[in-house]
Design a protein around this motif. Structure first.
Motif, mmCIF file in Angstrom:
data_model
loop_
_atom_site.group_PDB
_atom_site.id
_atom_site.type_symbol
_atom_site.label_atom_id
_atom_site.label_comp_id
_atom_site.label_asym_id
_atom_site.label_seq_id
_atom_site.Cartn_x
_atom_site.Cartn_y
_atom_site.Cartn_z
ATOM 1 N N ALA A 196 -8.443 -5.139 -8.554
ATOM 2 C CA ALA A 196 -9.004 -4.219 -7.560
ATOM 3 C C ALA A 196 -8.034 -3.109 -7.198
ATOM 4 O O ALA A 196 -8.455 -2.042 -6.721
ATOM 5 N N SER A 197 -6.742 -3.312 -7.416
ATOM 6 C CA SER A 197 -5.733 -2.324 -7.031
ATOM 7 C C SER A 197 -5.845 -1.025 -7.820
ATOM 8 O O SER A 197 -5.281 -0.002 -7.423
ATOM 9 N N HIS A 198 -6.562 -1.054 -8.929
ATOM 10 C CA HIS A 198 -6.713 0.156 -9.750
ATOM 11 C C HIS A 198 -7.697 1.137 -9.117
ATOM 12 O O HIS A 198 -7.757 2.303 -9.532
ATOM 13 N N SER A 199 -8.457 0.685 -8.142
ATOM 14 C CA SER A 199 -9.390 1.559 -7.431
ATOM 15 C C SER A 199 -9.167 1.387 -5.935
ATOM 16 O O SER A 199 -9.229 0.262 -5.416
ATOM 17 N N TRP A 200 -8.871 2.499 -5.231
ATOM 18 C CA TRP A 200 -8.574 2.422 -3.809
ATOM 19 C C TRP A 200 -9.747 1.868 -3.014
ATOM 20 O O TRP A 200 -9.579 1.002 -2.154
ATOM 21 N N MET A 201 -10.958 2.319 -3.311
ATOM 22 C CA MET A 201 -12.139 1.843 -2.601
ATOM 23 C C MET A 201 -12.370 0.359 -2.872
ATOM 24 O O MET A 201 -12.669 -0.413 -1.958
ATOM 25 N N SER B 27 7.513 -9.390 -7.701
ATOM 26 C CA SER B 27 6.197 -8.782 -7.878
ATOM 27 C C SER B 27 5.378 -8.957 -6.613
ATOM 28 O O SER B 27 5.286 -10.068 -6.091
ATOM 29 N N TYR B 28 4.789 -7.862 -6.136
ATOM 30 C CA TYR B 28 3.887 -7.971 -4.994
ATOM 31 C C TYR B 28 2.701 -8.871 -5.350
ATOM 32 O O TYR B 28 2.276 -9.709 -4.564
ATOM 33 N N MET B 29 2.175 -8.661 -6.540
ATOM 34 C CA MET B 29 0.989 -9.397 -6.941
ATOM 35 C C MET B 29 1.248 -10.897 -7.044
ATOM 36 O O MET B 29 0.341 -11.702 -6.878
ATOM 37 N N LEU B 30 2.501 -11.261 -7.320
ATOM 38 C CA LEU B 30 2.839 -12.684 -7.374
ATOM 39 C C LEU B 30 2.577 -13.339 -6.020
ATOM 40 O O LEU B 30 2.072 -14.461 -5.946
ATOM 41 N N SER B 31 2.887 -12.636 -4.933
ATOM 42 C CA SER B 31 2.621 -13.152 -3.593
ATOM 43 C C SER B 31 1.123 -13.326 -3.363
ATOM 44 O O SER B 31 0.675 -14.339 -2.812
ATOM 45 N N PHE B 32 0.330 -12.329 -3.795
ATOM 46 C CA PHE B 32 -1.113 -12.402 -3.602
ATOM 47 C C PHE B 32 -1.715 -13.563 -4.399
ATOM 48 O O PHE B 32 -2.561 -14.303 -3.895
ATOM 49 N N VAL C 182 0.837 -1.204 0.000
ATOM 50 C CA VAL C 182 0.000 0.000 0.000
ATOM 51 C C VAL C 182 0.872 1.255 0.000
ATOM 52 O O VAL C 182 0.605 2.227 -0.720
ATOM 53 N N PHE C 183 1.948 1.244 0.781
ATOM 54 C CA PHE C 183 2.804 2.427 0.915
ATOM 55 C C PHE C 183 3.715 2.605 -0.301
ATOM 56 O O PHE C 183 3.869 3.707 -0.836
ATOM 57 N N ASP C 184 4.312 1.504 -0.762
ATOM 58 C CA ASP C 184 5.321 1.564 -1.812
ATOM 59 C C ASP C 184 4.703 1.531 -3.205
ATOM 60 O O ASP C 184 4.967 2.400 -4.044
ATOM 61 N N GLU C 185 3.876 0.534 -3.471
ATOM 62 C CA GLU C 185 3.348 0.329 -4.822
ATOM 63 C C GLU C 185 2.181 1.261 -5.131
ATOM 64 O O GLU C 185 2.108 1.827 -6.221
ATOM 65 N N LEU C 186 1.269 1.417 -4.161
ATOM 66 C CA LEU C 186 0.094 2.253 -4.408
ATOM 67 C C LEU C 186 0.329 3.720 -4.072
ATOM 68 O O LEU C 186 -0.484 4.579 -4.415
ATOM 69 N N GLY C 187 1.431 4.016 -3.359
ATOM 70 C CA GLY C 187 1.768 5.400 -3.042
ATOM 71 C C GLY C 187 0.844 6.038 -2.022
ATOM 72 O O GLY C 187 0.686 7.265 -1.996
ATOM 73 N N ARG C 188 0.242 5.236 -1.160
ATOM 74 C CA ARG C 188 -0.651 5.767 -0.130
ATOM 75 C C ARG C 188 0.126 6.010 1.161
ATOM 76 O O ARG C 188 1.272 5.581 1.314
ATOM 77 N N SER C 189 -0.514 6.676 2.117
ATOM 78 C CA SER C 189 0.127 6.977 3.393
ATOM 79 C C SER C 189 0.101 5.757 4.308
ATOM 80 O O SER C 189 -0.628 4.793 4.068
ATOM 81 N N MET C 190 0.901 5.816 5.397
ATOM 82 C CA MET C 190 0.880 4.740 6.381
ATOM 83 C C MET C 190 -0.470 4.681 7.087
ATOM 84 O O MET C 190 -0.905 3.625 7.527
#
Length: 415
Positions: free
Chosen positions: A95-100, A161-166, A36-44
Motif C-alpha cells: 500500500a505504501s506505493h500509493s499515498w491514498m 527496516s520500517y516495514m519489518l516493524s509493520f 511518513v516523513f522520512d521514508e515516504l517524503g511527505r510533510s508533517m
C-alpha cells in the motif's frame, strides 16, 4: 510472580498472549510519523493526517465492536478482527506505493485493531466475573510491559527496516488471533466451565438505541474520559516541543515515558493503598484519577522545569493506573449482558479526545508555549472531575431507587 498463583493457569497464558500482542503494536505506532516523513517524503501535516485517519478508524472500531458482540459472536468477532488487522498490516508494504491506498490501509488498521477491544474486555468480564476488577488491572500492567518492550525495540528495527516493524506487528496480531481461536474453541467444549457465563445470561432484547438511552451507565463517565484524553495530549504536543525548544536532549523526553512504564509496574502497591484508603469503588477511582491528573498539570504550570515534568509524569501515571481498569470494571459490573455495547460506546466517545486533543494543544503551544497547554489540560481535568462526580452521584441515586423498589413488595405484601 506469586500474585498470579491466585488465578487459573489459562490466565497466565492469556497474559503472555496479551503481552506479545501489545509488544507488536508498540513496534509500529512510534514509527508511523517518522516513516511518513522520512521514508515516504511527505510533510508533517500529511503525517498528522494519517494518524487522524487511523484514530477515526479506531473510534468506528470501538463503536462497531461493542454493537456486534452478541450479533456475530465472541469467537468470530475477536478472531476475525485480529486476523483482518494482521492482513491490513501485511498489506502496508504494498500500500505504501500509493499515498491514498496507504491512508485507507492505515484507517483499516485502526478499525480492525479497535474492533476487538470491547469484545476482549467484555469476554474477560464474563469469563472471570468474580475477579474481573483485579484481572483488568493485571492485563493493563501486562500490556504496558509489552508497550515498553515494543517501544524499546522499535528504534533498533527502524534502523533495519520500517516495514519489518509493520510486518512483525502483523505477525503478533496473527498469533493473538490463533491463540483466541484455540482458546475459545476449548471454552465452547466445556459447558460446565465458567467461561459460559455470558451464554447463561438472559438474551439481550433491547435495541442499541434503547441501550443508548440508559445514559447513567456510560455517558458521563465517557465524557469525563474524553476530557482527560484531551488534557493528556499535552505530553505529545506540549511537553515534547517544549523540551526541544529548551535545547534539552531528546532522550529526556523518552525517559519520561520510560518512567511511566516503570511506575505502572512498580507502583502497584501504592495504587492498591490508594484504592483501599480513598477509592474503594470504581466510580471513586475515576474521580481520584482525574484529581491526580489535575495535580500533575498544576505542577507543570508551577514548575516548568525537568524535575517538574518528572513529578508531573509520576502524578499523571498514578491517575492512569487508577482509571484504566476502573472503567471496564464498572461497565462489566453494572451492564450485565449489554456490557460489550457500553464498552465500545464509552471507548469510542472517550477516543474523540485523543483525536481532537493534539490539534488544540498544538495550536496553543504555537501561540504561547507550554503554559497555555498546561492551563487547558488543567481545565480538562477539572471538567473530568465534575463529570466523574456526576456519574458517581447518578449511579448512587439509581442504586438507592432500585433497592427501594425491591423492598416495596415481598411476596405480594408492601414492606
Amino acid at each position: 510472580m506469586r500474585f498470579l498463583d491466585a488465578y487459573p493457569k489459562e490466565v497466565k497464558v492469556f497474559l503472555i498472549a496479551s503481552l506479545i500482542n501489545a509488544t507488536g503494536s508498540a513496534l509500529m505506532w512510534p514509527l508511523v510519523t517518522m516513516y511518513v516523513f522520512d521514508e515516504l517524503g511527505r510533510s508533517m501535516q500529511d503525517a498528522g493526517l494519517v494518524i487522524l485517519i487511523q484514530s477515526l478508524g479506531g473510534i468506528v472500531g470501538q463503536l462497531l465492536g461493542g454493537s456486534l458482540y452478541h450479533k456475530v459472536g465472541v469467537n468470530r468477532l475477536i478472531v476475525g478482527a485480529l486476523a483482518m488487522n494482521a492482513l491490513a498490516l501485511f498489506a502496508l508494504p504494498a500500500a505504501s506505493h500509493s499515498w491514498m491506498l496507504f491512508m485507507v490501509t492505515m484507517g483499516l488498521v485502526g478499525l480492525f485493531n479497535s474492533l476487538s477491544l470491547p469484545a476482549i474486555q467484555a469476554f474477560i468480564g464474563f469469563r472471570f466475573a468474580k475477579q474481573r476488577g483485579e484481572l483488568f488491572n493485571v492485563i493493563y500492567v501486562a500490556n504496558n510491559i509489552g508497550v515498553a518492550l515494543g517501544t524499546a525495540l522499535s528504534g533498533f528495527l527502524a534502523d533495519l527496516s520500517y516495514m519489518l516493524s509493520f510486518v512483525l506487528n502483523g505477525v503478533t496480531s496473527a498469533v493473538f488471533a490463533v491463540f483466541f481461536f484455540l482458546y475459545l474453541k476449548k471454552v465452547g467444549e466445556s459447558p460446565q466451565d465458567e467461561a459460559n457465563t455470558y451464554k447463561k445470561m438472559p438474551p439481550r432484547h433491547a435495541s442499541n438505541w434503547k441501550l443508548m438511552g440508559n445514559t447513567r451507565i456510560y455517558l458521563y463517565m465517557a465524557i469525563g474520559s474524553m476530557f482527560l484524553l484531551i488534557g493528556n495530549s499535552i505530553w505529545n504536543t506540549g511537553v515534547s516541543p517544549f523540551i526541544i525548544s529548551e535545547g534539552w536532549a531528546k532522550k529526556s523526553y523518552g525517559f519520561l515515558w520510560t518512567l511511566n512504564g516503570i511506575l505502572i509496574f512498580v507502583a502497584q502497591p501504592l495504587v492498591s493503598l490508594i484504592k483501599r484508603w480513598f477509592a474503594r469503588t470504581s466510580t471513586a477511582q475515576m474521580t481520584a484519577s482525574a484529581v491526580f491528573y489535575l495535580s500533575g498539570y498544576a505542577v507543570i504550570l508551577l514548575l516548568p522545569s525537568y524535575p517538574g515534568l518528572l513529578l508531573a509524569m509520576v502524578l499523571a501515571t498514578l491517575g492512569e493506573m487508577l482509571i484504566s481498569p476502573a472503567m471496564p470494571s464498572f461497565i462489566s459490573d453494572h451492564a450485565e449482558r449489554s456490557a460489550p455495547f457500553y464498552l465500545g460506546l464509552s471507548g469510542g466517545i472517550g477516543a474523540v479526545g485523543r483525536v481532537i486533543g493534539p490539534y488544540f494543544m498544538g495550536s496553543l503551544f504555537d501561540s504561547g508555549g507550554l503554559a497555555p497547554t498546561a492551563w487547558l489540560a488543567s481545565g480538562m481535568a477539572l471538567l473530568s472531575i465534575g463529570f466523574f462526580w456526576i456519574h458517581a452521584y447518578i449511579n448512587r441515586q439509581g442504586l438507592l431507587k432500585e433497592r427501594s423498589a425491591a423492598m416495596i413488595r415481598v411476596d405480594g405484601k408492601v414492606v
